[in-house]
Design a protein around this motif. Structure first.
Motif, PDB file in Angstrom:
ATOM      1  N   LEU A  37       2.290  -7.991   0.761  1.00 40.00           N
ATOM      2  CA  LEU A  37       2.501  -7.167   0.280  1.00 40.00           C
ATOM      3  C   LEU A  37       2.423  -7.833  -1.320  1.00 40.00           C
ATOM      4  N   PHE A  38       1.283  -7.123  -2.093  1.00 39.30           N
ATOM      5  CA  PHE A  38       0.960  -7.329  -3.209  1.00 39.30           C
ATOM      6  C   PHE A  38       1.609  -6.403  -4.286  1.00 39.30           C
ATOM      7  N   GLN A  39       2.007  -6.102  -5.121  1.00 36.85           N
ATOM      8  CA  GLN A  39       1.853  -5.826  -6.420  1.00 36.85           C
ATOM      9  C   GLN A  39       1.122  -5.645  -8.087  1.00 36.85           C
ATOM     10  N   GLY A  40       0.157  -4.913  -8.516  1.00 34.78           N
ATOM     11  CA  GLY A  40       0.123  -5.775  -9.746  1.00 34.78           C
ATOM     12  C   GLY A  40      -1.106  -5.224 -10.130  1.00 34.78           C
ATOM     13  N   HIS A  41      -2.179  -6.668 -10.617  1.00 38.75           N
ATOM     14  CA  HIS A  41      -3.470  -6.556 -10.937  1.00 38.75           C
ATOM     15  C   HIS A  41      -3.595  -7.458 -11.086  1.00 38.75           C
TER      16      HIS A  41
END
Length: 249
Positions: A78-82
Motif C-alpha cells: 500500500l502506497f500513498q504520496g508521490h
C-alpha cells in the motif's frame, strides 16, 4: 489505507501502549477492517490469513498524494504520496516505464531481501518525495513500512489491547482499534518485523520513546526521537547474493 498485523508478524514497540487504553481489539474477526469499509466507500480488503489484513480505498484521497496498491509474487504494498525521482529508480531497479511507486517499493524491498547490496536505510533514503507505505511479504512473513522525512503524508500507528500492530492514514480508524495507544508514525523512519523501528536519516543512532500527551492531558502512545548520544552497537550487515535480507536484519 489500513493494515492490521498479528503480533508474531510485526511486534509493536511497547512504548506505544498507553495505560489509559480501553480494552479494544483491531484484529479479532476483522473488526477494524469492517469499520474501515463502513467509513470509506469502495474500499477493498485483502485477507492475509493469520498474519493480518490490509485495506484501501480511493475515497476522499488527496489528488496530490494518491493511494496505490500492488501485488507482486505475494508481496503486497500500500502506497500513498508521490516519489519525485521515479525515472531514476525505475532505471536502478530495471523496471519498465509503466511501473508506479508501489511497484518500485516492492522491487526495492525484493532487492534488499534477495541480494542486499545496500543497507535498508540507504534504500529508503533514496526515495525522494512525499510518501508513506506499508509492505507485507507473505513468503517471508515480513512487514516493512516507512514515512518520508517531513511527515508529508498522514500516517499513524498503534497497538491494540492484544498487542497487534495497526497502521493507517486515517487517525480515527487507528483510535477505533487502539484507543489511546497510538501516535503519528515517526518522521524519517522505517520499521521491519525483525529490526523494529530505525531512522533512515540517522541510522547509526538509537531512537528514544517520549510519552505523547494530547490536549486533554491524556497519554497517547509515544513519539520517537533520535538520541544524539546513543549509538547503535551494530548496523545491518551486508549480505551475499545467496542470503535473505529479511532473516539477517
Amino acid at each position: 489505507m489500513l493494515a492490521v498485523f498479528e503480533k508474531s508478524v510485526a511486534k509493536s514497540p511497547e512504548a506505544l501502549r498507553s495505560p489509559q487504553t480501553e480494552s479494544v481489539t483491531a484484529f479479532k474477526d476483522g473488526s477494524l477492517a469492517k469499520h474501515f469499509a463502513s467509513v470509506h466507500s469502495g474500499s477493498v480488503t485483502v485477507n492475509l490469513g493469520p498474519a493480518g489484513v490490509m485495506a484501501y480505498s480511493l475515497d476522499k484521497q488527496n489528488p496530490l498524494l494518491p493511494r496505490l496498491f500492488a501485488v507482486v509474487d505475494d508481496i503486497f504494498c500500500l502506497f500513498q504520496g508521490h516519489i519525485a525521482n521515479v525515472a531514476l529508480l525505475k532505471q536502478q531497479y530495471g523496471l519498465n516505464k509503466t511501473a508506479n511507486e508501489a511497484i518500485i517499493i516492492i522491487e526495492a524491498y525484493r532487492t534488499l531481501r534477495d541480494r542486499g547490496p545496500y543497507p535498508a536505510d540507504q534504500v529508503v533514503r533514496d526515495f525522494q518525495g512525499k510518501f508513506a507505505f506499508i509492505l507485507y511479504d507473505s513468503a517471508s512473513k515480513v512487514t516493512f513500512l516507512a514515512g518520508d522525512a517531513d511527515g508529508n503524508v498522514p500516517f499513524f500507528w498503534g497497538i491494540d489491547s492484544e498487542g497487534h500492530l495497526v497502521i493507517s492514514d486515517d487517525v480515527e480508524v487507528v483510535k477505533k482499534g487502539c484507543g489511546n495507544s497510538f501516535a503519528p508514525f515517526p518522521k524519517g523512519c522505517f520499521f521491519t518485523s525483525s529490526g523494529g523501528l530505525s531512522s533512515f536519516e540517522h541510522p547509526m543512532n538509537e531512537l528514544k520513546p517520549v510519552p505523547r500527551v494530547d490536549s486533554s492531558g491524556q497519554v497517547c502512545g509515544a513519539t520517537f526521537k533520535v538520541d544524539a548520544e546513543a549509538k547503535k552497537e551494530t548496523t545491518m550487515p551486508r549480505v551475499g547474493s545467496a542470503a535473505n535480507w529479511s532473516e539477517n536484519y
